[in-house]
Write a protein that holds these residues in place. Structure first.
Motif, PDB file in Angstrom:
ATOM      1  N   VAL A 119       0.841  -1.198   0.000  1.00 45.55           N
ATOM      2  CA  VAL A 119       0.000   0.000   0.000  1.00 45.55           C
ATOM      3  C   VAL A 119       0.878   1.251   0.000  1.00 45.55           C
ATOM      4  CG1 VAL A 119      -1.599   1.352   1.431  1.00 45.55           C
ATOM      5  CG2 VAL A 119      -2.018  -1.087   1.025  1.00 45.55           C
ATOM      6  N   LEU A 120       1.940   1.220   0.766  1.00 42.52           N
ATOM      7  CA  LEU A 120       2.864   2.353   0.782  1.00 42.52           C
ATOM      8  C   LEU A 120       3.606   2.482  -0.542  1.00 42.52           C
ATOM      9  CD1 LEU A 120       4.132   1.985   4.446  1.00 42.52           C
ATOM     10  CD2 LEU A 120       2.839   3.907   3.518  1.00 42.52           C
ATOM     11  N   ASP A 121       3.918   1.361  -1.181  1.00 38.52           N
ATOM     12  CA  ASP A 121       4.506   1.409  -2.526  1.00 38.52           C
ATOM     13  C   ASP A 121       3.581   2.161  -3.481  1.00 38.52           C
ATOM     14  OD1 ASP A 121       6.705  -0.095  -1.757  1.00 38.52           O
ATOM     15  OD2 ASP A 121       5.991  -1.961  -2.655  1.00 38.52           O
ATOM     16  N   LEU A 122       2.285   1.866  -3.385  1.00 40.64           N
ATOM     17  CA  LEU A 122       1.318   2.525  -4.252  1.00 40.64           C
ATOM     18  C   LEU A 122       1.272   4.021  -3.966  1.00 40.64           C
ATOM     19  CD1 LEU A 122      -0.894   2.239  -6.411  1.00 40.64           C
ATOM     20  CD2 LEU A 122      -2.536   1.860  -4.546  1.00 40.64           C
ATOM     21  N   ALA A 123       1.292   4.384  -2.697  1.00 40.03           N
ATOM     22  CA  ALA A 123       1.289   5.803  -2.333  1.00 40.03           C
ATOM     23  C   ALA A 123       2.528   6.512  -2.868  1.00 40.03           C
ATOM     24  CB  ALA A 123       1.209   5.954  -0.812  1.00 40.03           C
ATOM     25  N   VAL A 124       3.673   5.847  -2.770  1.00 39.24           N
ATOM     26  CA  VAL A 124       4.921   6.427  -3.282  1.00 39.24           C
ATOM     27  C   VAL A 124       4.839   6.614  -4.789  1.00 39.24           C
ATOM     28  CG1 VAL A 124       7.384   5.999  -3.656  1.00 39.24           C
ATOM     29  CG2 VAL A 124       6.378   5.582  -1.410  1.00 39.24           C
ATOM     30  N   GLY A 125       4.411   5.568  -5.491  1.00 40.47           N
ATOM     31  CA  GLY A 125       4.343   5.638  -6.940  1.00 40.47           C
ATOM     32  C   GLY A 125       3.368   6.690  -7.438  1.00 40.47           C
ATOM     33  N   MET A 126       2.235   6.830  -6.759  1.00 40.47           N
ATOM     34  CA  MET A 126       1.238   7.816  -7.165  1.00 40.47           C
ATOM     35  C   MET A 126       1.670   9.245  -6.853  1.00 40.47           C
ATOM     36  SD  MET A 126      -2.433   6.034  -6.244  1.00 40.47           S
ATOM     37  CE  MET A 126      -3.320   7.547  -6.711  1.00 40.47           C
ATOM     38  N   THR A 127       2.556   9.405  -5.878  1.00 41.51           N
ATOM     39  CA  THR A 127       2.975  10.750  -5.478  1.00 41.51           C
ATOM     40  C   THR A 127       4.153  11.237  -6.304  1.00 41.51           C
ATOM     41  OG1 THR A 127       2.228  10.189  -3.236  1.00 41.51           O
ATOM     42  CG2 THR A 127       3.532  12.177  -3.448  1.00 41.51           C
ATOM     43  N   ARG A 128       4.844  10.330  -6.975  1.00 46.20           N
ATOM     44  CA  ARG A 128       5.949  10.747  -7.838  1.00 46.20           C
ATOM     45  C   ARG A 128       5.432  11.569  -9.021  1.00 46.20           C
ATOM     46  NH1 ARG A 128      10.637   7.985  -6.681  1.00 46.20           N
ATOM     47  NH2 ARG A 128      10.467   5.964  -5.667  1.00 46.20           N
ATOM     48  N   THR A 129       6.312  12.373  -9.589  1.00 48.37           N
ATOM     49  CA  THR A 129       6.023  13.091 -10.830  1.00 48.37           C
ATOM     50  C   THR A 129       7.114  12.742 -11.837  1.00 48.37           C
ATOM     51  OG1 THR A 129       4.989  14.898  -9.613  1.00 48.37           O
ATOM     52  CG2 THR A 129       5.631  15.333 -11.894  1.00 48.37           C
ATOM     53  N   PRO A 190      12.986  11.553  -4.345  1.00 41.98           N
ATOM     54  CA  PRO A 190      13.993  11.355  -5.387  1.00 41.98           C
ATOM     55  C   PRO A 190      13.337  11.240  -6.758  1.00 41.98           C
ATOM     56  CG  PRO A 190      13.598   9.311  -4.227  1.00 41.98           C
ATOM     57  CD  PRO A 190      12.794  10.360  -3.515  1.00 41.98           C
ATOM     58  N   ALA A 191      14.131  11.329  -7.803  1.00 40.69           N
ATOM     59  CA  ALA A 191      13.587  11.181  -9.151  1.00 40.69           C
ATOM     60  C   ALA A 191      12.968   9.806  -9.302  1.00 40.69           C
ATOM     61  CB  ALA A 191      14.707  11.367 -10.168  1.00 40.69           C
ATOM     62  N   ALA A 192      11.901   9.725 -10.099  1.00 41.55           N
ATOM     63  CA  ALA A 192      11.209   8.458 -10.299  1.00 41.55           C
ATOM     64  C   ALA A 192      12.143   7.439 -10.944  1.00 41.55           C
ATOM     65  CB  ALA A 192       9.984   8.671 -11.180  1.00 41.55           C
ATOM     66  N   ALA A 193      12.020   6.211 -10.479  1.00 40.38           N
ATOM     67  CA  ALA A 193      12.844   5.132 -11.020  1.00 40.38           C
ATOM     68  C   ALA A 193      11.941   4.126 -11.723  1.00 40.38           C
ATOM     69  CB  ALA A 193      13.621   4.451  -9.899  1.00 40.38           C
ATOM     70  N   THR A 194      12.483   3.411 -12.669  1.00 42.13           N
ATOM     71  CA  THR A 194      11.709   2.389 -13.354  1.00 42.13           C
ATOM     72  C   THR A 194      11.470   1.227 -12.413  1.00 42.13           C
ATOM     73  OG1 THR A 194      12.704   2.987 -15.462  1.00 42.13           O
ATOM     74  CG2 THR A 194      11.650   0.825 -15.331  1.00 42.13           C
ATOM     75  N   VAL A 195      10.242   0.735 -12.386  1.00 41.53           N
ATOM     76  CA  VAL A 195       9.893  -0.378 -11.515  1.00 41.53           C
ATOM     77  C   VAL A 195       9.732  -1.624 -12.371  1.00 41.53           C
ATOM     78  CG1 VAL A 195       8.230  -1.262  -9.857  1.00 41.53           C
ATOM     79  CG2 VAL A 195       8.725   1.174  -9.934  1.00 41.53           C
ATOM     80  N   ASN A 196      10.500  -2.633 -12.079  1.00 40.10           N
ATOM     81  CA  ASN A 196      10.448  -3.882 -12.849  1.00 40.10           C
ATOM     82  C   ASN A 196       9.986  -5.030 -11.966  1.00 40.10           C
ATOM     83  OD1 ASN A 196      11.490  -2.833 -15.358  1.00 40.10           O
ATOM     84  ND2 ASN A 196      13.476  -2.670 -14.339  1.00 40.10           N
ATOM     85  N   GLY A 197       8.809  -4.865 -11.433  1.00 39.50           N
ATOM     86  CA  GLY A 197       8.252  -5.943 -10.627  1.00 39.50           C
ATOM     87  C   GLY A 197       8.703  -5.937  -9.187  1.00 39.50           C
ATOM     88  N   SER A 198       9.582  -5.045  -8.820  1.00 40.82           N
ATOM     89  CA  SER A 198      10.046  -4.974  -7.438  1.00 40.82           C
ATOM     90  C   SER A 198       9.446  -3.758  -6.769  1.00 40.82           C
ATOM     91  CB  SER A 198      11.568  -4.899  -7.383  1.00 40.82           C
ATOM     92  OG  SER A 198      12.025  -3.761  -8.082  1.00 40.82           O
TER      93      SER A 198
END
Length: 206
Positions: A119-129, A190-198
Motif C-alpha cells: 500500500v505504501l509502494d502505491l502511495a509512493v508511486g502515485m505521489t511521484r512526478t 527522489p527522481a522516479a525510477a523504473t519499476v520492474n516488478g520490485s
C-alpha cells in the motif's frame, strides 16, 4: 498563515455553519483550516465536501491502510497540515508511533506487514512526478485486495494529493493536532525510477 484569508467560523451561511459544527465535533474542537479557506468559494467548497464525504463513506478498505497511505503521500509532498492531522487521525485507526517514525524506511522496517508495504509502494508511486505505478505492483496488491478495494485505495491516495497540493500552494500549515505526540516527518522525493516488478524504493528522509 494561509496566503488567503479564511472564512470566519461564525459565518451565517447555513450549510457552512453546519459543516463547521460537524468538523469541530470530529477534530478536537477545531475547524480544519483548509475548510475555512475553501469555504470562501461556495461551489468549490461543496465539491470538496462531496469528495470528502464520499471517501469517508467508502468502507471496503481498512481505514488504517488508507490513513497510512495518505500520511505517506502527505510526507512526500511536504504538506505540514496533512502530515499533522494525518498522524493524529491515523493513530486513532491503529497506526503506531513506530510506524510513523519508520515511514521513510518502510521497506526495511519490521513495523509493517506485506500488505502495508505494498500500500505504501502505491502511495509512493502515485505521489511521484510523473506517476510511477507498475503492472507488477497492481498484481501484487490484487493478491490481497479486490478490484473494488483497489479503486477505493487509489481514490483515497488521489484525494490526498488534492489536499496536500491545495494546502501547500495556499500556505496552509500545521494546526498542531499532534502537539506533544509523535508525528510523521516531511520526506524528500527522489527522481522516479523504473519499476520492474520490485517494490518502489522508499524516499530518503531529510
Amino acid at each position: 498563515m494561509a496566503r488567503i484569508d479564511a472564512l470566519s467560523p461564525t459565518t451565517r451561511r447555513p450549510l457552512t455553519r453546519l459543516t463547521f459544527a460537524m468538523a469541530k465535533r470530529r477534530f478536537a474542537g477545531k475547524v480544519p483550516e483548509p475548510m475555512l479557506v475553501a469555504a470562501r468559494h461556495p461551489q468549490i467548497y461543496r465539491s470538496y465536501l462531496g469528495m470528502e464525504m464520499g471517501l469517508d463513506k467508502a468502507s471496503q478498505v481498512d481505514d488504517k491502510l488508507k490513513e497510512l497511505a495518505a500520511i505517506k503521500a502527505a510526507a512526500m509532498t511536504g504538506c505540514e497540515f496533512c502530515i499533522d492531522i494525518g498522524s493524529w487521525f491515523g493513530t486513532q485507526h491503529g497506526i503506531t508511533e513506530a510506524q510513523l517514525l519508520d515511514l521513510p524506511r518502510y521497506a526495511e522496517s519490521p513495523h509493517f506487514d506485506e500488505l502495508e508495504r505494498l500500500v505504501l509502494d502505491l502511495a509512493v508511486g502515485m505521489t511521484r512526478t510523473p506517476v510511477d505505478v507498475s503492472d507488477a505492483l497492481i498484481e501484487q496488491l490484487r493478491v490481497h485486495l479486490t478490484d473494488e478495494q483497489l479503486i477505493e485505495l487509489t481514490g483515497s491516495i488521489a484525494v490526498e494529493q488534492y489536499r496536500a497540493r491545495f494546502n501547500w500552494a495556499l500556505g496552509i500549515g500545521s494546526q498542531e493536532f499532534t502537539e506533544g505526540a509523535v508525528c510523521a516527518r516531511p520526506e524528500t522525493v527522489p527522481a522516479a525510477a523504473t519499476v520492474n516488478g520490485s517494490r518502489v524504493p522508499a524516499p530518503t528522509a531529510p
